[in-house]
Design a protein around this motif. Structure first.
Motif, PDB file in Angstrom:
ATOM      1  N   HIS A   1      -7.481  -2.824   7.955  1.00 27.72           N
ATOM      2  CA  HIS A   1      -6.858  -1.778   8.761  1.00 27.72           C
ATOM      3  C   HIS A   1      -7.849  -0.772   9.317  1.00 27.72           C
ATOM      4  O   HIS A   1      -7.459   0.113  10.074  1.00 27.72           O
ATOM      5  CB  HIS A   1      -5.820  -1.021   7.931  1.00 27.72           C
ATOM      6  CG  HIS A   1      -4.560  -1.777   7.714  1.00 27.72           C
ATOM      7  ND1 HIS A   1      -3.357  -1.401   8.258  1.00 27.72           N
ATOM      8  CD2 HIS A   1      -4.309  -2.905   7.020  1.00 27.72           C
ATOM      9  CE1 HIS A   1      -2.426  -2.248   7.896  1.00 27.72           C
ATOM     10  NE2 HIS A   1      -2.980  -3.169   7.141  1.00 27.72           N
TER      11      HIS A   1
ATOM     12  N   SER B   1      -6.415  -4.400   2.538  1.00 27.98           N
ATOM     13  CA  SER B   1      -5.772  -3.519   3.516  1.00 27.98           C
ATOM     14  C   SER B   1      -6.766  -2.503   4.057  1.00 27.98           C
ATOM     15  O   SER B   1      -6.787  -2.207   5.255  1.00 27.98           O
ATOM     16  CB  SER B   1      -4.585  -2.798   2.871  1.00 27.98           C
ATOM     17  OG  SER B   1      -3.634  -3.716   2.387  1.00 27.98           O
TER      18      SER B   1
ATOM     19  N   SER C   1      -5.065  -3.894  -2.056  1.00 31.72           N
ATOM     20  CA  SER C   1      -5.408  -2.660  -1.334  1.00 31.72           C
ATOM     21  C   SER C   1      -6.794  -2.706  -0.703  1.00 31.72           C
ATOM     22  O   SER C   1      -6.969  -2.212   0.421  1.00 31.72           O
ATOM     23  CB  SER C   1      -5.291  -1.461  -2.279  1.00 31.72           C
ATOM     24  OG  SER C   1      -3.943  -1.255  -2.650  1.00 31.72           O
TER      25      SER C   1
ATOM     26  N   PHE D   1      -6.606   4.113   2.404  1.00 28.34           N
ATOM     27  CA  PHE D   1      -6.122   2.897   1.753  1.00 28.34           C
ATOM     28  C   PHE D   1      -6.752   2.705   0.378  1.00 28.34           C
ATOM     29  O   PHE D   1      -6.091   2.247  -0.563  1.00 28.34           O
ATOM     30  CB  PHE D   1      -6.388   1.676   2.631  1.00 28.34           C
ATOM     31  CG  PHE D   1      -5.242   1.336   3.534  1.00 28.34           C
ATOM     32  CD1 PHE D   1      -4.061   0.832   3.026  1.00 28.34           C
ATOM     33  CD2 PHE D   1      -5.336   1.538   4.901  1.00 28.34           C
ATOM     34  CE1 PHE D   1      -2.995   0.523   3.857  1.00 28.34           C
ATOM     35  CE2 PHE D   1      -4.278   1.237   5.729  1.00 28.34           C
ATOM     36  CZ  PHE D   1      -3.107   0.734   5.215  1.00 28.34           C
TER      37      PHE D   1
ATOM     38  N   ALA E   1       0.061   1.821   7.139  1.00 24.15           N
ATOM     39  CA  ALA E   1       0.034   0.674   8.046  1.00 24.15           C
ATOM     40  C   ALA E   1       0.586   1.054   9.415  1.00 24.15           C
ATOM     41  O   ALA E   1      -0.003   0.746  10.455  1.00 24.15           O
ATOM     42  CB  ALA E   1       0.830  -0.484   7.459  1.00 24.15           C
TER      43      ALA E   1
ATOM     44  N   LYS F   1       1.658   2.752   1.401  1.00 25.98           N
ATOM     45  CA  LYS F   1       0.910   1.741   2.163  1.00 25.98           C
ATOM     46  C   LYS F   1       1.605   1.408   3.474  1.00 25.98           C
ATOM     47  O   LYS F   1       0.942   1.173   4.490  1.00 25.98           O
ATOM     48  CB  LYS F   1       0.713   0.473   1.315  1.00 25.98           C
ATOM     49  CG  LYS F   1      -0.307   0.646   0.196  1.00 25.98           C
ATOM     50  CD  LYS F   1      -0.542  -0.654  -0.555  1.00 25.98           C
ATOM     51  CE  LYS F   1      -1.273  -1.682   0.269  1.00 25.98           C
ATOM     52  NZ  LYS F   1      -1.630  -2.886  -0.480  1.00 25.98           N
ATOM     53  N   GLN F   2       2.923   1.398   3.482  1.00 23.42           N
ATOM     54  CA  GLN F   2       3.639   1.156   4.739  1.00 23.42           C
ATOM     55  C   GLN F   2       3.435   2.313   5.719  1.00 23.42           C
ATOM     56  O   GLN F   2       3.296   2.104   6.928  1.00 23.42           O
ATOM     57  CB  GLN F   2       5.131   0.968   4.460  1.00 23.42           C
ATOM     58  CG  GLN F   2       5.489  -0.331   3.751  1.00 23.42           C
ATOM     59  CD  GLN F   2       5.277  -1.543   4.629  1.00 23.42           C
ATOM     60  OE1 GLN F   2       5.433  -1.488   5.840  1.00 23.42           O
ATOM     61  NE2 GLN F   2       4.912  -2.662   4.016  1.00 23.42           N
TER      62      GLN F   2
ATOM     63  N   ILE G   1      -4.470 -11.862   2.686  1.00 21.53           N
ATOM     64  CA  ILE G   1      -3.140 -11.250   2.548  1.00 21.53           C
ATOM     65  C   ILE G   1      -2.324 -12.012   1.508  1.00 21.53           C
ATOM     66  O   ILE G   1      -1.604 -11.419   0.699  1.00 21.53           O
ATOM     67  CB  ILE G   1      -2.416 -11.223   3.906  1.00 21.53           C
ATOM     68  CG1 ILE G   1      -3.136 -10.291   4.880  1.00 21.53           C
ATOM     69  CG2 ILE G   1      -0.960 -10.775   3.742  1.00 21.53           C
ATOM     70  CD1 ILE G   1      -2.636 -10.393   6.308  1.00 21.53           C
TER      71      ILE G   1
ATOM     72  N   LEU H   1       1.670  -6.017  10.754  1.00 16.55           N
ATOM     73  CA  LEU H   1       0.845  -5.147   9.927  1.00 16.55           C
ATOM     74  C   LEU H   1       1.621  -4.656   8.707  1.00 16.55           C
ATOM     75  O   LEU H   1       1.037  -4.386   7.652  1.00 16.55           O
ATOM     76  CB  LEU H   1       0.349  -3.965  10.759  1.00 16.55           C
ATOM     77  CG  LEU H   1      -1.047  -3.449  10.414  1.00 16.55           C
ATOM     78  CD1 LEU H   1      -2.062  -4.557  10.423  1.00 16.55           C
ATOM     79  CD2 LEU H   1      -1.464  -2.350  11.369  1.00 16.55           C
TER      80      LEU H   1
ATOM     81  N   ALA I   1       1.274  -7.348   6.255  1.00 19.04           N
ATOM     82  CA  ALA I   1      -0.080  -7.439   5.704  1.00 19.04           C
ATOM     83  C   ALA I   1      -0.259  -6.577   4.463  1.00 19.04           C
ATOM     84  O   ALA I   1      -1.236  -6.752   3.725  1.00 19.04           O
ATOM     85  CB  ALA I   1      -1.100  -7.032   6.770  1.00 19.04           C
ATOM     86  N   MET I   2       0.672  -5.650   4.215  1.00 18.32           N
ATOM     87  CA  MET I   2       0.584  -4.803   3.028  1.00 18.32           C
ATOM     88  C   MET I   2       0.809  -5.573   1.739  1.00 18.32           C
ATOM     89  O   MET I   2       0.609  -5.043   0.650  1.00 18.32           O
ATOM     90  CB  MET I   2       1.603  -3.664   3.124  1.00 18.32           C
ATOM     91  CG  MET I   2       1.306  -2.657   4.212  1.00 18.32           C
ATOM     92  SD  MET I   2      -0.316  -1.871   4.051  1.00 18.32           S
ATOM     93  CE  MET I   2      -1.306  -2.910   5.098  1.00 18.32           C
TER      94      MET I   2
ATOM     95  N   SER J   1      -7.949 -13.641   7.115  1.00 17.41           N
ATOM     96  CA  SER J   1      -6.905 -12.637   6.883  1.00 17.41           C
ATOM     97  C   SER J   1      -5.686 -13.281   6.227  1.00 17.41           C
ATOM     98  O   SER J   1      -5.077 -12.687   5.329  1.00 17.41           O
ATOM     99  CB  SER J   1      -6.514 -11.963   8.201  1.00 17.41           C
ATOM    100  OG  SER J   1      -5.779 -12.852   9.031  1.00 17.41           O
TER     101      SER J   1
END
Length: 588
Positions: A226, A222, A219, A314, A281, A277-278, A126, A211, A214-215, A122
Motif C-alpha cells: 500500500h 499491506s 500487515s 500499516f 486501505a 486496516k480497512q 495476500i 484493496l 488485500a487486507m 501480490s
C-alpha cells in the motif's frame, strides 16, 4: 539493474530456506545501498528483445528506487512472529525486485514482465496463510481484479507494435519515451490501455474494492503493497507517461477526474470504516487519487511522502494486531498509551495523513492541487483533503482515547523502523516548499511545475485542523460506505456473473452441440453401412455361399471313390480306360 539482487536472493530463499530473516534484511540493506548509488550515478543498460529494450534510472526513477528500497528494508526489519518463514521473505524480495524492474523499465515489454511478476507475488502474499479459505478467496479476488485491468497493458503493447508494422514509426516504438509520437489511432489505443492498467493497479474507481480484499494478507505485506509497491506502480506509470496522456487531449483530464472522484468517494469510505486496516486501505485509494490529479512534480512528491506515511501506519496497525489481537477501532482504545513508541509514531503518521502543518502531506497535497486548473476538480480535491483529515483524526482518537494495560510485551527491535518512518512522514514535505521546488521539479522531469502559494497552504491547513476535530463527534456510517460503495457486488453482478453464465453457455454448447456433432458423424456412417449391407451384402453373401456349397458337394463326390481297397481302384481304372476308349472311337 538493481532488481536482479532482490529477485535472485528471493528465488534462492524459496529453494534453500536457511537464515531467511537475516538474509532478507541484509539483501534489502544492500538493495538500498545500490538504489542510492543508482540515484547518484544514473546507470542505463539496453539489450535486444523484440526491439531495443532496457532499464534506466532517470530523475523520476531515482526517486522511486530509493523509496521502494527504503520502505522494503523498514518492512522486512519489522516482520516478526509467524512471518519468519523463508517463503515469506523470498516472496517479499521477489516482489520488491519486480517493482524495481517496473520503475526502471524503458520499454513496454520489460515493463510488462515486472508488472506481471509483481501481480503474481501480490497474489501469493495476500493469500500467504493459504490454509484459510477466506484469505485465499480474497487473494483471488484481488488478483482477478487487477488482472482485468492489466489486460490494458497488453492492448497498449499490441497497439504500439501494430503502429510499427503499419509503417511510419521507428524501431523504438515500444519505448515509453516514443509513445507520444505514435500515429492515430494507435496513440489513443496505447493511452487507453495504459490508463486502464494503471487505474486497476492503483485501485482507482471502479477497481478500488480489491484493496479491501488485500487486507487479508499479513500487515507487513499491506505496508509494502500500500505504500511503495503495487498500488504505487499504477500512479508511477501514469506520471511516467504524462507526455502521452497530454498528447491525446482526453487521457489527462480523464485520469485527473477519476483520481479526484476516487479521493473524494474513498475518503468517505475510509471515514465510515470500523476496522483500522480497512480504513487505511480506503485512504490509500484516496491518496493515490491525489497523485494523478495534477503535475508530475506534485504527484511524485505526494507519492514519496505517502510511502513513508502509509508504511508507518500499516506497521503500527500490524504491531497492535500482533500485541492485542485486534484491529477493530472500538477495541484499540488506549493502544497508543499502552505502547508509546508505536503510539507516538502512529500519531505522527496520522497527523501527516490528515494534512496538518507542517507535516509532509500538508505540502505535497497542495503541490498537487496547485496544478489543477479546473475549479470544480480543485473543489473536489479540497473536499477530499478535508475527508483525509477526518478519517485520520478518527483513527488517531481511537487509539489514544482511554487507557489499557493488557497485551503482549513490546518487541523493541522489530518496532525500531517506526520512529525512522515517522521522521520521514514529518519532513518529506520539504520538497514542496518554494526553496526546494525548482530543484525537485527539475529532478523528476517536470520543470516549471506550478508552485503552491502560502494562501493555499494556509487554507488547506485550516480545513485539515477543522476536519480533525470532527473525529471527536460520532458520525453516521452509511452501509454503502462501510461496504466500499458496493463496488465488489456491482462487479460481480455486472461482469462476474454474466461472464460465468457465458462460460457455462459456452461449455454447454461445446459439450452438447459440438461434441454431439462430432459424435453424430460415426453414427451416420454406421447407419449408412447398415443400409448398404441389406441390398448388396446379402446378395454377395449368397453367391459366396453357393460357390462354397458347390465346392463342398464336389468334394463329397470326389471322396466317395477313395475307399482304400486296391480292387476298387483297379475297377475304377478299368472303367476309366473303357470311357477313354469310347471317347476316342467317337471322336474319330
Amino acid at each position: 539493474m538493481i532488481w536482479i539482487l532482490p529477485t535472485a536472493v528471493g528465488a534462492l530463499l524459496l529453494l534453500v530456506r536457511r537464515a531467511p530473516r537475516a538474509t532478507a534484511v541484509s539483501t534489502a540493506a544492500a538493495t538500498l545501498a545500490l538504489a542510492v548509488w543508482a540515484a547518484v550515478t544514473r546507470p542505463a543498460t539496453s539489450f535486444p528483445l523484440i526491439f531495443t529494450s532496457g532499464f534506466s534510472v532517470d530523475g523520476l526513477a531515482a526517486v522511486m528506487v530509493v523509496t521502494v528500497a527504503a520502505v522494503a528494508l523498514a518492512v522486512l526489519v519489522f516482520a516478526t512472529g509467524e512471518l519468519r518463514e523463508a517463503r515469506f521473505y523470498g516472496l517479499m524480495l521477489i516482489f520488491v525486485g519486480a517493482m524495481l524492474a517496473t520503475v526502471t523499465a524503458t520499454e513496454l515489454t520489460v515493463l510488462l514482465m515486472g508488472w506481471e511478476v509483481m501481480g503474481a507475488m501480490s497474489y501469493a502474499l495476500i493469500g500467504y496463510w493459504w490454509r484459510d479459505g477466506d484469505r485465499v478467496t480474497s487473494a483471488g479476488v484481488a488478483f482477478v481484479t487487477t488482472r482485468a485491468g492489466d489486460l490494458g497493458l497488453y492492448v497498449a503493447a499490441g497497439a504500439a507494435f501494430a503502429a510499427f508494422t503499419t509503417g511510419g514509426t521507428s524501431g523504438q516504438v515500444l519505448g515509453l519515451a516514443a509513445l507520444p509520437e505514435l500515429p492515430q489511432p494507435w496513440r489513443d489505443l496505447v493511452a487507453g490501455g495504459i490508463v486502464l492498467a494503471a487505474l486497476g493497479k492503483s485501485a482507482q474507481l471502479p477497481f478500488s474494492f480489491w484493496l479491501s480484499r488485500a487486507m487479508a494478507g499479513p500487515s507487513p505485506v499491506s505496508a509494502l503493497l500500500h505504500s511503495a509497491t503495487m498500488v504505487a506502480a499504477g500512479a508511477y506509470l501514469l506520471l511516467r507517461v504524462e507526455p502521452l496522456l497530454a498528447a491525446t487531449g482526453w487521457a489527462g483530464p480523464l485520469v485527473a477526474w477519476v483520481g479526484g472522484l476516487t479521493a473524494l468517494l474513498l475518503g468517505g469510505v475510509a471515514l465510515a470504516q470500523r476496522d483500522l486496516k480497512q480504513l487505511l486501505a480506503a485512504s490509500t485509494c484516496a491518496q493515490l487519487g491525489f497523485m494523478v490529479m495534477g503535475s508530475v512534480a506534485g504527484g511524485a512528491a505526494h507519492l514519496v511522502a505517502h510511502a513513508a506515511v502509509k508504511s508507518l501506519l500499516f506497521l503500527g496497525a500490524g504491531a497492535w494486531l500482533t500485541a492485542l489481537g485486534t484491529k477493530d477501532l472500538s477495541e484499540l482504545r488506549g493502544a497508543g498509551r499502552r505502547y508509546p513508541v508505536v503510539g507516538v509514531s502512529f500519531a505522527v503518521g496520522a497527523l501527516a495523513l490528515a494534512g496538518l502543518p507542517p507535516l509532509s502531506l500538508w505540502v505535497t497535497k497542495d503541490s498537487v492541487l496547485a496544478a489543477v486548473h479546473d475549479p470544480w476538480l480543485h473543489a473536489v480535491g479540497l473536499a477530499a483533503g478535508a475527508l483525509s483529515a477526518a478519517y485520520a483524526g478518527r483513527a488517531l482518537v481511537a487509539v489514544w482515547r482511554g487507557s489499557r494495560s493488557d497485551g503482549r510485551p513490546a518487541e523493541t527491535l522489530s518496532w525500531a523502523p517506526l520512529p525512522v518512518l515517522a521522521a520521514g512522514a514529518a519532513v518529506l514535505g520539504v520538497v514542496g516548499l518554494p526553496a526546494v521546488w525548482a530543484w525537485w521539479s527539475g529532478l523528476v522531469g517536470d520543470p516549471g511545475a506550478a508552485r503552491v502559494d502560502a494562501g493555499s497552504l494556509a487554507l488547506s491547513g485550516a480545513l485539515a485542523a477543522a476536519a480533525v476535530l470532527t473525529a471527536l463527534v460520532r458520525l453516521p456510517e452509511p452501509r454503502v460506505l462501510t461496504g466500499w460503495l458496493g463496488l465488489e457486488a456491482a462487479a460481480r453482478a455486472v461482469l462476474w456473473r454474466p461472464l460465468l453464465a457465458l462460460a457455462r453457455g459456452a461449455a454447454w454448447f461445446d459439450d452438447r452441440v459440438l461434441d454431439g456433432a462430432v459424435e453424430a458423424v460415426p453414427r451416420l456412417g454406421m447407419a449408412a453401412a447398415r443400409l448398404a449391407r441389406t441390398p448388396f451384402e446379402m446378395g454377395v453373401d449368397g453367391v459366396v455361399r453357393a460357390v462354397g456349397g458347390a465346392a463342398m458337394g464336389l468334394g463329397r463326390l470326389a471322396r466317395r471313390p477313395q475307399t482304400g481297397q486296391v480292387h476298387t481302384y483297379l475297377a475304377q481304372a478299368a472303367v476309366g480306360l473303357i470311357i477313354l476308349a469310347v471317347a476316342i472311337v467317337l471322336v474319330r
